[in-house]
Design a protein around this motif. Sequence first.
Motif, PDB file in Angstrom:
ATOM      1  N   THR B 201      -7.699  16.971  22.036  1.00 52.66           N
ATOM      2  CA  THR B 201      -7.477  16.676  20.475  1.00 52.66           C
ATOM      3  C   THR B 201      -5.833  17.083  20.175  1.00 52.66           C
ATOM      4  OG1 THR B 201      -8.164  18.762  20.022  1.00 52.66           O
ATOM      5  CG2 THR B 201      -9.686  17.027  20.169  1.00 52.66           C
ATOM      6  N   GLU B 202      -5.658  17.233  18.953  1.00 59.76           N
ATOM      7  CA  GLU B 202      -4.444  17.773  18.362  1.00 59.76           C
ATOM      8  C   GLU B 202      -4.657  19.389  18.231  1.00 59.76           C
ATOM      9  OE1 GLU B 202      -3.610  15.065  15.142  1.00 59.76           O
ATOM     10  OE2 GLU B 202      -2.671  13.727  16.939  1.00 59.76           O
ATOM     11  N   GLU B 203      -5.645  19.915  18.777  1.00 60.51           N
ATOM     12  CA  GLU B 203      -5.685  21.601  18.895  1.00 60.51           C
ATOM     13  C   GLU B 203      -5.241  21.911  19.980  1.00 60.51           C
ATOM     14  OE1 GLU B 203      -9.898  21.962  17.901  1.00 60.51           O
ATOM     15  OE2 GLU B 203      -9.407  23.124  16.260  1.00 60.51           O
ATOM     16  N   ILE B 204      -5.266  21.168  21.196  1.00 61.04           N
ATOM     17  CA  ILE B 204      -5.033  21.350  22.437  1.00 61.04           C
ATOM     18  C   ILE B 204      -3.419  21.905  22.665  1.00 61.04           C
ATOM     19  CG2 ILE B 204      -5.101  20.879  24.988  1.00 61.04           C
ATOM     20  CD1 ILE B 204      -7.719  21.114  23.450  1.00 61.04           C
ATOM     21  N   ALA B 205      -3.190  22.830  23.232  1.00 58.50           N
ATOM     22  CA  ALA B 205      -1.730  23.291  23.506  1.00 58.50           C
ATOM     23  C   ALA B 205      -1.056  22.681  24.894  1.00 58.50           C
ATOM     24  CB  ALA B 205      -1.738  25.040  23.520  1.00 58.50           C
ATOM     25  N   GLY B 206      -2.186  22.555  25.725  1.00 57.25           N
ATOM     26  CA  GLY B 206      -1.783  22.296  27.214  1.00 57.25           C
ATOM     27  C   GLY B 206      -2.834  21.737  27.843  1.00 57.25           C
ATOM     28  N   ILE B 207      -2.646  20.665  28.864  1.00 66.98           N
ATOM     29  CA  ILE B 207      -3.477  20.374  29.856  1.00 66.98           C
ATOM     30  C   ILE B 207      -2.895  21.049  31.075  1.00 66.98           C
ATOM     31  CG2 ILE B 207      -3.943  18.217  28.659  1.00 66.98           C
ATOM     32  CD1 ILE B 207      -2.668  16.921  30.849  1.00 66.98           C
ATOM     33  N   PHE B 208      -3.675  21.300  31.880  1.00 68.54           N
ATOM     34  CA  PHE B 208      -3.309  22.214  33.345  1.00 68.54           C
ATOM     35  C   PHE B 208      -4.180  21.454  34.280  1.00 68.54           C
ATOM     36  CE2 PHE B 208      -1.253  26.231  32.276  1.00 68.54           C
ATOM     37  CZ  PHE B 208      -1.232  26.123  30.677  1.00 68.54           C
ATOM     38  N   SER B 225      -0.056  13.153  31.988  1.00 70.86           N
ATOM     39  CA  SER B 225       1.044  13.667  31.025  1.00 70.86           C
ATOM     40  C   SER B 225       1.234  12.993  29.658  1.00 70.86           C
ATOM     41  CB  SER B 225       2.499  13.510  31.875  1.00 70.86           C
ATOM     42  OG  SER B 225       2.382  14.542  32.760  1.00 70.86           O
ATOM     43  N   ASP B 226       1.261  11.446  29.857  1.00 71.77           N
ATOM     44  CA  ASP B 226       1.422  10.672  28.727  1.00 71.77           C
ATOM     45  C   ASP B 226       0.123  10.825  27.677  1.00 71.77           C
ATOM     46  OD1 ASP B 226       3.675   9.972  29.832  1.00 71.77           O
ATOM     47  OD2 ASP B 226       2.809   8.059  30.639  1.00 71.77           O
ATOM     48  N   MET B 227      -0.943  11.106  28.204  1.00 68.21           N
ATOM     49  CA  MET B 227      -2.068  11.355  27.219  1.00 68.21           C
ATOM     50  C   MET B 227      -1.669  12.620  26.691  1.00 68.21           C
ATOM     51  SD  MET B 227      -5.359  10.411  29.902  1.00 68.21           S
ATOM     52  CE  MET B 227      -6.618  11.187  28.969  1.00 68.21           C
ATOM     53  N   ALA B 228      -1.270  13.569  27.471  1.00 68.19           N
ATOM     54  CA  ALA B 228      -1.004  14.760  26.588  1.00 68.19           C
ATOM     55  C   ALA B 228      -0.092  14.821  25.641  1.00 68.19           C
ATOM     56  CB  ALA B 228      -0.662  15.958  27.417  1.00 68.19           C
ATOM     57  N   HIS B 229       1.141  14.193  25.859  1.00 62.80           N
ATOM     58  CA  HIS B 229       1.958  14.120  24.832  1.00 62.80           C
ATOM     59  C   HIS B 229       1.815  13.248  23.607  1.00 62.80           C
ATOM     60  CE1 HIS B 229       5.164  14.741  28.316  1.00 62.80           C
ATOM     61  NE2 HIS B 229       4.711  15.951  27.830  1.00 62.80           N
ATOM     62  N   GLU B 230       0.697  12.380  23.820  1.00 56.91           N
ATOM     63  CA  GLU B 230       0.313  11.370  22.470  1.00 56.91           C
ATOM     64  C   GLU B 230      -0.278  12.484  21.586  1.00 56.91           C
ATOM     65  OE1 GLU B 230      -2.745   8.043  22.711  1.00 56.91           O
ATOM     66  OE2 GLU B 230      -0.777   7.567  24.102  1.00 56.91           O
ATOM     67  N   LYS B 231      -0.559  13.834  22.376  1.00 52.51           N
ATOM     68  CA  LYS B 231      -1.503  14.555  21.329  1.00 52.51           C
ATOM     69  C   LYS B 231      -0.594  15.670  20.994  1.00 52.51           C
ATOM     70  CE  LYS B 231      -5.409  12.352  20.782  1.00 52.51           C
ATOM     71  NZ  LYS B 231      -5.843  11.492  19.626  1.00 52.51           N
ATOM     72  N   GLY B 232       0.625  15.654  21.083  1.00 50.47           N
ATOM     73  CA  GLY B 232       1.462  16.965  20.848  1.00 50.47           C
ATOM     74  C   GLY B 232       1.275  18.074  21.957  1.00 50.47           C
TER      75      GLY B 232
END
Lengths: 132, 450, 478
Positions: B201-208, B225-232
Amino acid sequence: MRIPTIKDDRLYTKEHEWVKIEGDAAMVGISDYAQDLLTDVVFVELPKAGKALEQFKPACVVESVKSVSDVYAPLSGTVSEANSALEKSPEAINGDPYGAGWIFKITGFKTEETANLMDAAAYKAFIATLKH
Amino acid sequence: MPYIPHTKRDTEEMLKAIGINQIEDLFEAVPSDLLEMNEFNLPAGFSEQETRQHVSGIAAKNWTAEASFLGGGFYHHYIPEHVTNLGTRSEFFTAYTPYQPEISQGILQAIFEYQTMIVRLTGLDATNASMYDGSSATGETCLMAANITDRKKILVARSVHPQYREVMRTYCNGKGLIMEEVPFDMSSGQVDAAALGSSLTEEIAGIFVQSPNFFGVVENMKELSDMAHEKGAVSVQIITEALSLGILTPPGKNNVDIAVGEGQSFGIPVSGGGPSFGFLACVEKYIRKLPGRIVGETVDEDGKKAYVLTLQAREQHIRREKASSNICTNQTLFAIRALIYLATLGKKLRDLALLNHSHSLAFQKMLSEKGLRRVFSKPFFNEFVVDGCDTLLLQKLKEQRIAGGLPLKRFYPELKNSLLVCVTEMITKDDMEKYLREFLFIKEAPLRSA
Amino acid sequence: MQTIFEKSVLGRSQYQLPVAIAAEIELGEGMTRSMLDLPEVSELDIVRHYTALSQRSFGVDTGFYPLGSCTMKYNPRINEAMAGLKEFAQFHPWQDDADSQGTLELIYRTQEYLTEVTGFPGLTLEPAAGAHGELTAVMMMKAYHLDRNDTQRRKMLIPDSAHGTNPATAAMCGFDTVEVPSDAQGGVDLEKLKAVLDEKTVGMMLTIPNTLGLFDRNILEISKLLHEKGALLYMDGANLNAILGAVKPAKMGVDVMHINLHKTFSTPHGGGGPGGGFVGCVSSLVPYLPAQRIVKDGDSFRLDFSAPKSIGRVRAFYSNFGVIVRAYTYMLRLGKEGTKRIGRYAVLNANYIKARLKDFYNIPFQQHCMHEVVFNDEKQTQYHITTMDIAKRLIDFGYHPPTIYFPLIVHGSLMVEPTETESKETLDEFIDAMMKIAEEAKVTPELLQRAPHSAAVKRVDSVKAARNPVVVCNTCCT
């Protein structure tokens, strides 16, 4: 120590920020005295436009090689613009602290808060008390 | 007295110069009942010879494999002799942090070269002078991701090294961040992308995400990575087998923002898990969010090229409570060793990585043919998980002085008969055949007794 | 000097791999990289290049290294040999307990030694460095208070003389830091401490002896005040070398502390690392220590993870095990007689330098110092000479400069820590050099202002490096 320049056309804080009100916007920077103490500024962490500010609370950060200093908001309000030229040339804060070295602008400020600031004469007297 | 060179006369002269009668007078500020005058309950000091005998005796109680199929975060690789030799030069190991650049140009340049190696391997833009190790560097990266995004939640794949996840949790608890685990797909062995997507969600700082992950499986870093960037959120790739960087698509090419991992594979013995070093690299825009020391190029007063510790205003000794990390020690000695290793292999690092991959693949197929099947389907680098293994196999292998692999049940109850098997260039054809023989012996034992 | 990348010649690499026994690849499209821009140099090129870089560095083996707060003592070679023993160097951390008895025993024995010299019943060797130990300790303090449902505590008290790691660590644990000023004697100002100490205080992070090289004579009063308010005393053990064998930290009312194995216990600093950390604590904090613990069952050892209140894990595997081997080797060499002398002789050496240089350099605090002495440049300012100039001039005399401009509360500070491993002759030579520099400051100040004259480079432009960071070499090797 060299005698710092203090401009008459603006107000000052005890943390050595200056603020110059021009219409709806208040332009903010740090004084000549402050830039001299900081030595060579190498980086400015500019506040994002839209950031809400509270008077005398940290607004952004200025770095020299050996120190980090908060820049405090001289007035409450909202950051309307930051001086992006400082990203490439932070040295403007040393070279022209009252001009090209401005850091950000505030809108939506309360004019009555200027009562908590010093004019040039008061600021001059204030920094005289700081010298050891 | 070992390591204290004072003669009786020296001591007397020094006391006289100070103007006191005995050393204890110097401790006058210590409350008198605190000053220890009695003997410590310790053995008498050993000579060097006795010390060697004693420590060697303790060391001998460790079992040492002749062939080890253990990986899972630390790897047995060949270390060229000159790497050890140069890496233990005393000017390097008896120095401290190069705060005085004029007499530390050698170490500073070595760190600068190390930084260049890491940046080229990861395909990112900047790195620091190294971290304690991969696990703590990953913990620090949680704080870095939160700092960059001003968010408080971390998503981590369950296929990340279990001890790394423990360390991340400790760091997150300290700072008040929330860490959530994302399951892996039982058939592919990769992170469950759909599950990641629904937690992202848009609460997530980072995916590891670790790639190759703890099961050796290569992840689809670009898609994630692209999924992560979509949510900032920032995309962080963890790497525990640094050799994989020699052949796999570098993090930077997969839109990863931060690569963090363990550098032990580059010329450093396993040594119980350390000391080695952690690496941490990022895209340009996050360079001022990096923890730790960084070396930069500049000039001296004569305009001559020189190196110096730079961007120090990020660090604790200047930023104090505003610093995002308290780190000061890095692992220069092992960063230098890795540098020398990488300079030695050069482009052949790719060949070595390929050899690791091909040999492990060949061994996996050999096992599979005989009935020890791989659990996951997606490609792996140099370690893989097999199912249907019992403790008897490990015991039999041990009798042959072979460490057969790591049972995974402890960390993943659902993988209760699974074994993580790693094959590096240290494993010979002979080792593989021995392994296979023991496996077949156990497998066919019931037939023989029947 | 050229970088290794600039020395690269395409096709030069001589490295040979073992013969491949298989060549199949199962890495699909898009999974592999097309380019690897690493250098190609011969083995001899590498040996010469890195030998040259080592020669452009300065270690304890090169010469006297009085870097305050860093305890640059001799690094015995036997330590290196023991860490390099095959059974340790090739010990894989995933070996099960039965196959790891040597490693477990060595860590256990190291802990026993540390318990004896610090007085703490609980301890861990999991932290990888001093600051990592600090982080572990402060996390434990946090867990301790939370476990008692004491959720109001947010304030960490830190003296103004503290290392930067202290406030940074407190911030990493989400605490607010409150600075406590020092008094005229360089200790904690008790009145100011009382003014900020309350039921919202987590604890205090105190370096003992402090960064001015002074032992706070009010230590028992400080720990009593903290405990009365339910707060904890954390001891930053960066300066433990001063009191090793002389004072047991647990007796001072310290609740938890860290030690740097690479300072007090002679493991090498390695150009900035590896370090080694240790955290010791009183019994009430034992539940919160990192979860991986070593238990002795009869004659054998095993790992135990049954600590539900633990802060968890701060480092994978057996941490910097090789560093622990080095420290243990040193402890064996010291034994009970040696241990007792470490702090005493470190303090003797520092006070000898202080006594002999007191007429040449200003000393802000007059009392006996501990293992390090802080001078400043007050006597030299009249000649327009700064601490920086003095430090750089020492390079020309063959010394590594002391720590400069720290602690921050002394203007122009110059902090000298000789350690106990230096002989009187070495100290005398250093003292002579310092006296000569004091004379030069008067007579030929420009010699100092332009120093060093003998180093590989002149003073470097740090401003340029920070304004336009160049952190990698741009020369391609393809």
